[in-house]
Motif scaffolding. Structure first.
Motif, PDB file in Angstrom:
ATOM      1  N   THR A   5    -114.168  14.986  99.822  1.00 22.81           N
ATOM      2  CA  THR A   5    -115.519  15.568  98.388  1.00 22.81           C
ATOM      3  C   THR A   5    -115.733  14.508  98.026  1.00 22.81           C
ATOM      4  O   THR A   5    -116.517  13.591  97.417  1.00 22.81           O
ATOM      5  N   CYS A   6    -114.749  14.196  97.425  1.00 17.90           N
ATOM      6  CA  CYS A   6    -114.473  13.324  95.560  1.00 17.90           C
ATOM      7  C   CYS A   6    -113.672  11.760  96.516  1.00 17.90           C
ATOM      8  O   CYS A   6    -113.472  11.250  95.627  1.00 17.90           O
ATOM      9  N   CYS A  26    -111.530  17.133  91.949  1.00 14.76           N
ATOM     10  CA  CYS A  26    -112.519  18.343  91.961  1.00 14.76           C
ATOM     11  C   CYS A  26    -112.101  19.958  92.584  1.00 14.76           C
ATOM     12  O   CYS A  26    -112.455  20.679  92.655  1.00 14.76           O
ATOM     13  N   ASP A 102    -114.487  24.697  98.508  1.00 15.46           N
ATOM     14  CA  ASP A 102    -114.913  23.606  96.847  1.00 15.46           C
ATOM     15  C   ASP A 102    -113.903  25.446  96.123  1.00 15.46           C
ATOM     16  O   ASP A 102    -114.306  25.854  96.415  1.00 15.46           O
TER      17      ASP A 102
END
Ligand SMILES: [Zn+2]
Ligand SMILES: [Zn+2]
Length: 139
Positions: A5-6, A26, A102
């Motif tokens: 994701t990051c 995250c 997530d």
């Protein structure tokens, strides 16, 4: 390994001798297929392939979320849902390298567990329970 994701470097967290990659930025979690196999060996009857194929063959979830790339092979992962009410949206590598959760999804998962902790005795339910334990242990 880098967070899908990051792009932050993930750290390894251990729970019941199973290691997961965790992004401190995250709060997402990568669950790699080898670790998943260890987990399945310790809790259940179903084989890893059966479990992953099961997930890979679930209908693709409609989502506005960006497609993420597998941290191992770099290919776009498939979005699918596990759990029930609310469903948890996860990203799964179609080559079977692992699954990505997530942080919000893990949160949902824990809420779900608190609501009805022992209802799910199937493999999916046990994996969810394990993840819930990991995160409760970290709080
Ligand atoms: Zn991250
Ligand atoms: Zn992959």
């Amino acid at each position: 390994m880098k967070c899908p994701t990051c792009n932050n470097l993930m750290i390894v967290v251990e729970h019941n001798e199973i290691e997961l990659d965790y992004c401190t930025n995250c709060q997402g979690v990568w669950f790699d297929s080898e670790e998943l196999e260890l987990l399945l060996e310790s809790i259940s009857l179903e084989s890893l392939n059966l479990f992953l194929n099961n997930i890979i063959n679930f209908p693709e979830a409609k989502s506005s979320e960006k497609k993420r790339r597998c941290p191992i092979c770099g290919q776009k992962m498939r979005k699918t849902t596990i759990g029930q009410q609310p469903d948890i949206l996860i990203d799964v590598c179609q080559q079977g390298h692992g699954m990505w959760f997530d942080s919000g999804e893990v949160g949902q998962l824990i809420t779900q567990l608190l609501d009805k902790p022992s209802e799910r005795a199937d493999t999916q339910g046990r994996v969810i329970t394990f993840l819930g334990e990991v995160f409760r242990a970290r709080d």
